[in-house]
Design a protein around this motif. Structure first.
Motif, PDB file in Angstrom:
ATOM      1  N   SER A   1       0.945  -1.006   0.079  1.00  0.00           N
ATOM      2  CA  SER A   1       0.287  -0.239   0.003  1.00  0.00           C
ATOM      3  C   SER A   1       0.874   1.274   0.055  1.00  0.00           C
ATOM      4  O   SER A   1       0.003   2.285  -0.927  1.00  0.00           O
ATOM      5  CB  SER A   1      -0.825   0.140   1.381  1.00  0.00           C
ATOM      6  OG  SER A   1      -1.530  -1.353   1.436  1.00  0.00           O
TER       7      SER A   1
ATOM      8  N   LYS B   1       2.203   3.357  -7.740  1.00  0.00           N
ATOM      9  CA  LYS B   1       1.409   2.687  -8.475  1.00  0.00           C
ATOM     10  C   LYS B   1       2.894   1.336  -9.390  1.00  0.00           C
ATOM     11  O   LYS B   1       2.548   0.220  -9.649  1.00  0.00           O
ATOM     12  CB  LYS B   1       0.911   3.228  -9.098  1.00  0.00           C
ATOM     13  CG  LYS B   1      -0.197   2.808  -8.376  1.00  0.00           C
ATOM     14  CD  LYS B   1      -1.193   2.130  -8.571  1.00  0.00           C
ATOM     15  CE  LYS B   1      -2.532   2.523  -7.649  1.00  0.00           C
ATOM     16  NZ  LYS B   1      -3.135   1.208  -6.463  1.00  0.00           N
TER      17      LYS B   1
ATOM     18  N   ASP C   1      -7.344  -1.715  -1.066  1.00  0.00           N
ATOM     19  CA  ASP C   1      -7.346  -1.589  -1.972  1.00  0.00           C
ATOM     20  C   ASP C   1      -8.347  -2.844  -2.956  1.00  0.00           C
ATOM     21  O   ASP C   1      -7.058  -3.811  -3.453  1.00  0.00           O
ATOM     22  CB  ASP C   1      -6.004  -1.353  -2.709  1.00  0.00           C
ATOM     23  CG  ASP C   1      -6.009  -0.645  -4.311  1.00  0.00           C
ATOM     24  OD1 ASP C   1      -6.935  -1.538  -5.187  1.00  0.00           O
ATOM     25  OD2 ASP C   1      -5.254   0.284  -4.842  1.00  0.00           O
TER      26      ASP C   1
ATOM     27  N   GLU D   1       4.179   9.876  -9.188  1.00  0.00           N
ATOM     28  CA  GLU D   1       4.945   9.409  -8.054  1.00  0.00           C
ATOM     29  C   GLU D   1       5.288  10.366  -7.104  1.00  0.00           C
ATOM     30  O   GLU D   1       5.527  11.246  -7.672  1.00  0.00           O
ATOM     31  CB  GLU D   1       4.946   8.042  -8.660  1.00  0.00           C
ATOM     32  CG  GLU D   1       5.120   6.950  -9.424  1.00  0.00           C
ATOM     33  CD  GLU D   1       5.537   5.911 -10.053  1.00  0.00           C
ATOM     34  OE1 GLU D   1       5.072   4.610  -9.359  1.00  0.00           O
ATOM     35  OE2 GLU D   1       6.620   6.634 -10.859  1.00  0.00           O
TER      36      GLU D   1
ATOM     37  N   GLU E   1      -3.347  15.638  -2.388  1.00  0.00           N
ATOM     38  CA  GLU E   1      -3.773  14.616  -2.199  1.00  0.00           C
ATOM     39  C   GLU E   1      -4.426  13.929  -0.342  1.00  0.00           C
ATOM     40  O   GLU E   1      -4.849  12.955   0.597  1.00  0.00           O
ATOM     41  CB  GLU E   1      -2.716  13.337  -1.172  1.00  0.00           C
ATOM     42  CG  GLU E   1      -1.415  13.435  -2.717  1.00  0.00           C
ATOM     43  CD  GLU E   1      -1.390  12.369  -3.100  1.00  0.00           C
ATOM     44  OE1 GLU E   1      -1.989  11.197  -2.794  1.00  0.00           O
ATOM     45  OE2 GLU E   1      -0.318  11.819  -3.228  1.00  0.00           O
TER      46      GLU E   1
ATOM     47  N   THR F   1      -5.980  10.403   0.324  1.00  0.00           N
ATOM     48  CA  THR F   1      -5.425   8.874   0.500  1.00  0.00           C
ATOM     49  C   THR F   1      -5.277   9.008   2.388  1.00  0.00           C
ATOM     50  O   THR F   1      -5.336   7.390   2.194  1.00  0.00           O
ATOM     51  CB  THR F   1      -3.810   9.878   0.403  1.00  0.00           C
ATOM     52  OG1 THR F   1      -3.348  10.239  -1.044  1.00  0.00           O
ATOM     53  CG2 THR F   1      -2.952   8.326   0.314  1.00  0.00           C
TER      54      THR F   1
ATOM     55  N   THR G   1      -2.541  13.827  -7.159  1.00  0.00           N
ATOM     56  CA  THR G   1      -2.853  12.861  -6.795  1.00  0.00           C
ATOM     57  C   THR G   1      -1.718  11.516  -6.992  1.00  0.00           C
ATOM     58  O   THR G   1      -1.636  11.962  -7.853  1.00  0.00           O
ATOM     59  CB  THR G   1      -4.369  12.028  -6.964  1.00  0.00           C
ATOM     60  OG1 THR G   1      -4.690  10.771  -6.409  1.00  0.00           O
ATOM     61  CG2 THR G   1      -5.075  12.800  -8.105  1.00  0.00           C
ATOM     62  N   HIS G   2      -1.805  10.469  -6.910  1.00  0.00           N
ATOM     63  CA  HIS G   2      -0.941   9.121  -7.425  1.00  0.00           C
ATOM     64  C   HIS G   2      -2.490   8.452  -8.124  1.00  0.00           C
ATOM     65  O   HIS G   2      -2.121   7.385  -8.561  1.00  0.00           O
ATOM     66  CB  HIS G   2      -0.070   8.793  -6.641  1.00  0.00           C
ATOM     67  CG  HIS G   2      -0.787   8.386  -5.200  1.00  0.00           C
ATOM     68  ND1 HIS G   2      -0.895   8.759  -4.602  1.00  0.00           N
ATOM     69  CD2 HIS G   2      -1.169   6.969  -5.560  1.00  0.00           C
ATOM     70  CE1 HIS G   2      -1.770   7.647  -2.621  1.00  0.00           C
ATOM     71  NE2 HIS G   2      -1.332   6.892  -4.049  1.00  0.00           N
ATOM     72  N   ASP G   3      -3.400   8.710  -7.526  1.00  0.00           N
ATOM     73  CA  ASP G   3      -4.130   7.085  -8.275  1.00  0.00           C
ATOM     74  C   ASP G   3      -4.911   8.187  -9.003  1.00  0.00           C
ATOM     75  O   ASP G   3      -5.630   9.101  -9.290  1.00  0.00           O
ATOM     76  CB  ASP G   3      -4.948   7.222  -6.948  1.00  0.00           C
ATOM     77  CG  ASP G   3      -6.319   6.206  -7.130  1.00  0.00           C
ATOM     78  OD1 ASP G   3      -6.261   6.067  -7.887  1.00  0.00           O
ATOM     79  OD2 ASP G   3      -6.831   4.975  -5.923  1.00  0.00           O
TER      80      ASP G   3
ATOM     81  N   ASN H   1      -2.865   0.037 -12.811  1.00  0.00           N
ATOM     82  CA  ASN H   1      -3.512   0.352 -11.837  1.00  0.00           C
ATOM     83  C   ASN H   1      -4.747  -0.770 -11.065  1.00  0.00           C
ATOM     84  O   ASN H   1      -5.528  -0.841 -10.628  1.00  0.00           O
ATOM     85  CB  ASN H   1      -4.896   1.263 -12.408  1.00  0.00           C
ATOM     86  CG  ASN H   1      -5.972   1.989 -11.959  1.00  0.00           C
ATOM     87  OD1 ASN H   1      -7.276   0.598 -11.411  1.00  0.00           O
ATOM     88  ND2 ASN H   1      -5.648   3.070 -10.564  1.00  0.00           N
TER      89      ASN H   1
END
Lengths: 358, 325
Positions: free
Chosen positions: A204, A208, A235, B41, B179, B182, B211-213, B257
């Motif tokens: 986590s 990514k 997740d 990232e 973020e 998060t 964000t990193h998502d 992802n």
């Protein structure tokens, strides 16, 4: 030693796993029954117990040999406490943990359990001793357990997880990146040649692109060493990717357990359904319009009576406030268990036995 | 109409025992009322960009070149009283960890009112009623009671709502969100995202959402800028980025992802790790990890192609795609 050459001592096939397998293939590797852990909350001048955090309350599940069980749930649902109980980091209040047919504390001592069960934690930096070199960290467990050639094991495992021992063996944790440190933690867990590895949010904290590398590594290691994983994460995409079965927890209780495909097709518990629809949609033309749940999860110090989810559930009725639902198989799919009055025809819920409405 | 945000050739270095080239020649612009996600990232320079925008970086250790303009105001030249007025008035920020960003010894109502009094010069009573109104707008139940709560008495989701109320109390033209979801649970995260989307429409402000998502970026923003090693490697509308990403790094991020990945299939992971940025990049920073790398990539900085208005890709490989269109 070359980077890919594994010393025979840690090759699973030659380490005679047959002799370690005591219950045969049909015996689940782990059986947990009615596990309970309440933490006291102390306060006041005398430090008396004021309340109890019901972190884990009556959790039961099984993990078969060679499978990966994913545990999902929000913070405070007891997934990490369950993991810590499993490897004996904290003592259980009640319940049984049976590892390959042997009850913990009866036929199996904690020290023996830890030869077979290892854990990887979320915070890769906090879980390594900053004063030990990587090689010493990885070899530490093997030394304590008196296994032969701990440093040789450490170096070959470092090579296996993708860290060149010549370059990394004498470095300290602060000299590594997050992804590299998590590889060290994985190597350290494997140095004991465990049969079960508990991964508590192990990917986590990673970026990514690095997360994908570590997931690939975990899949390879599972095949190569014949491991069984308990994979804890928040997740859902990651859990779906790596797991065979998924267990959903809410406020210290198990609300649903099912094979991945089955739960992905149909979420039998209203909480699981909300959790799934809280995932970002990944489709810019079709964004989420309404939040599936309002508010935060309640405090586990004083969880709601009856079904613990009833305060946030759209389908709650009177019976949900008083009666605790039992975890039982769905009609027509006995592998898919859910704890919800909607699925129990005898529960007294006005819509009982009809499943969760759309 | 003046642009809401205009960053030109921003270059930022941190000096000290070692130099870090945190941001390298970033240009970015936003129209009024737009939502932009900065995706990347850790260490890619997204948070540093936001901090530079608010003048929050330590001046002694930071070397900044280039230009940042918010609504025509040159941010880098601001100091003293003017900077104070700018922060929280024109531009304000929501941080990742609301428990750390809020002051533990004041009630949340007091904190919101303080900022309103400072910027608007109104009385304490008026400021408190603004605070109450803001708590209502961020959908805090029984706001009247919550006004007198301390941050530790609130749950994580509730604290983040307070943080948003505090940031929006003086009606900024631009909200920076670093973020903000998060640290929250999945079911709470989606609530906060939808709340931000609603408030953005209601107040008509611009939002930069770090964000990193990718999933979060899709939910919140109209446009996405992907950052890598202190540079913007790709920019476009959200659907352009999701449906036809052209930079290999963006493509890798999308693959990582795990949204539609087959179970047990081998993941197409980007190998290696981001560069350390101790030297100023003089070739494509992504080249060491890129599956399509050529000699050209290692020789010089990649050219920036713009296949459509307000769309750009910094990659040599993007060129043929432009010709084909």
């Amino acid at each position: 030693m070359s980077a890919t050459d594994l010393s025979p001592a840690i090759k699973p096939k030659t380490a005679a796993p047959e002799s370690r397998d005591k219950g045969g293939p049909a015996q689940p590797l782990v059986i947990v029954r009615d596990l309970q852990k309440h933490f006291p909350v102390r306060g006041g001048i005398l430090g008396r117990t004021q309340a109890m955090v019901q972190a884990v309350d009556g959790v039961s599940f099984e993990v078969k040999k060679g499978e990966t069980l994913g545990i999902v749930g929000e913070s405070g649902c007891g997934k990490s406490t369950t993991a810590r109980l499993l490897i004996g980091l904290i003592e259980k209040d009640k319940g049984e943990i049976i590892f390959d047919g042997q009850g913990l504390g009866e036929r199996l001592s904690l020290k023996d359990l830890r030869k077979d069960v290892q854990m990887v934690f979320q915070d890769s930096y906090a879980s390594l001793n900053p004063r030990l070199t990587i090689e010493d960290s990885v070899a530490f467990g093997a030394k304590v357990q008196g296994l032969d050639d701990p440093n040789g094991r450490a170096r070959s495992l470092m090579a296996r997880v993708g860290l060149d021992p010549d370059r990394f063996a004498h470095r300290y944790p602060h000299e590594l990146s997050g992804g590299q440190r998590q590889r060290v933690n994985i190597a350290r867990a494997l140095a004991m040649s465990p049969r079960l590895v508990v991964l508590d949010e192990a990917v986590s904290a990673l970026d990514k692109s690095v997360e994908a590398q570590v997931l690939n590594l975990l899949s390879d290691l599972r095949k190569e060493f014949g491991l069984t994983y308990i994979f804890i994460s928040h997740d859902l995409n990651v859990v779906r990717y790596i797991s065979d079965r998924i267990l959903v927890m809410y406020l210290g209780e198990v609300v649903e357990v099912a094979p991945v495909d089955s739960i992905w097709r149909e979420q039998a518990h209203p909480y699981t359904r909300s959790l799934f629809s809280a995932m970002p949609s990944m489709d810019p033309d079709n964004r989420t319009q309404e939040p599936p749940l309002a508010g935060d999860p309640p405090n586990p110090i004083d969880p709601p009576k009856g079904c613990r989810f009833h305060t946030r559930c759209r389908f709650a009725s009177e019976v949900c406030k008083t009666k605790v639902p039992k975890l039982m198989g769905l009609s027509g799919n006995a592998d898919h268990l859910a704890a919800c009055h909607l699925h129990d025809a005898t529960s007294g819920h006005p819509k009982a036995g009809q499943g969760v409405p759309q | 109409m003046t642009k809401l945000l205009d960053i030109q050739n921003l270059t930022l270095r941190f000096k000290g025992k070692r130099t870090v080239h945190a941001i390298n020649d970033v240009s970015l612009s936003m129209e009024q009322g737009e939502t932009l996600a900065l995706l990347g990232e850790s260490g890619s320079g997204k948070s540093v960009t936001l901090k530079a925008l608010l003048g929050l970086l330590p001046p002694k250790r930071t070397e900044i070149e280039g230009k940042i303009e918010v609504n025509g105001t040159d941010v880098l030249s601001l100091s003293g009283k003017k900077l104070q007025k700018f922060r929280g008035g024109e531009v304000s920020m929501v941080f990742q960890e609301p428990a750390l960003a809020l002051d533990p010894v004041y009630t949340v109502g007091h904190q919101i009112a303080e900022s309103v009094m400072r910027h608007k010069g109104v009385s304490k009573a008026d400021a408190m009623s603004t605070a109450l109104d803001m708590l209502d707008r961020v959908r805090i139940p029984s706001a009247n009671r919550r006004l007198h709560n301390y941050p530790h008495e609130l749950s994580g989701g509730m604290r983040q709502r307070v943080m948003i109320a505090l940031a929006l109390a003086c009606r900024p033209r631009l909200l920076l969100a670093d973020e903000p979801t998060t640290a929250l649970d999945a079911t709470v995260q989606i609530q906060i995202l939808l709340l931000l989307r609603e408030l953005q429409k209601e107040f008509g402000m611009g939002v930069i959402f770090v964000t990193h998502d990718i999933g979060v970026a899709v939910e919140i923003s109209e446009r996405v800028a992907v950052m890598y090693a202190g540079q913007i490697v790709e920019e476009g509308t959200t659907s352009e980025i999701i449906k036809s990403a052209q930079h290999p790094y963006t493509q890798g991020l999308l693959a990582a992802n795990l949204h539609d990945v087959e179970r047990g299939a081998r993941l197409n992971a980007i190998p290696g790790a981001p560069p350390s940025l101790e030297t100023k990049p003089d070739s494509c920073s992504f080249a060491p990890r890129c599956p399509h790398v050529t000699a050209e990539c290692r020789a010089a900085l990649p050219p920036v192609f713009s296949p459509a208005p307000r769309r750009r890709v910094a990659c040599v490989k993007a060129a043929p795609a432009v010709a084909a269109e």
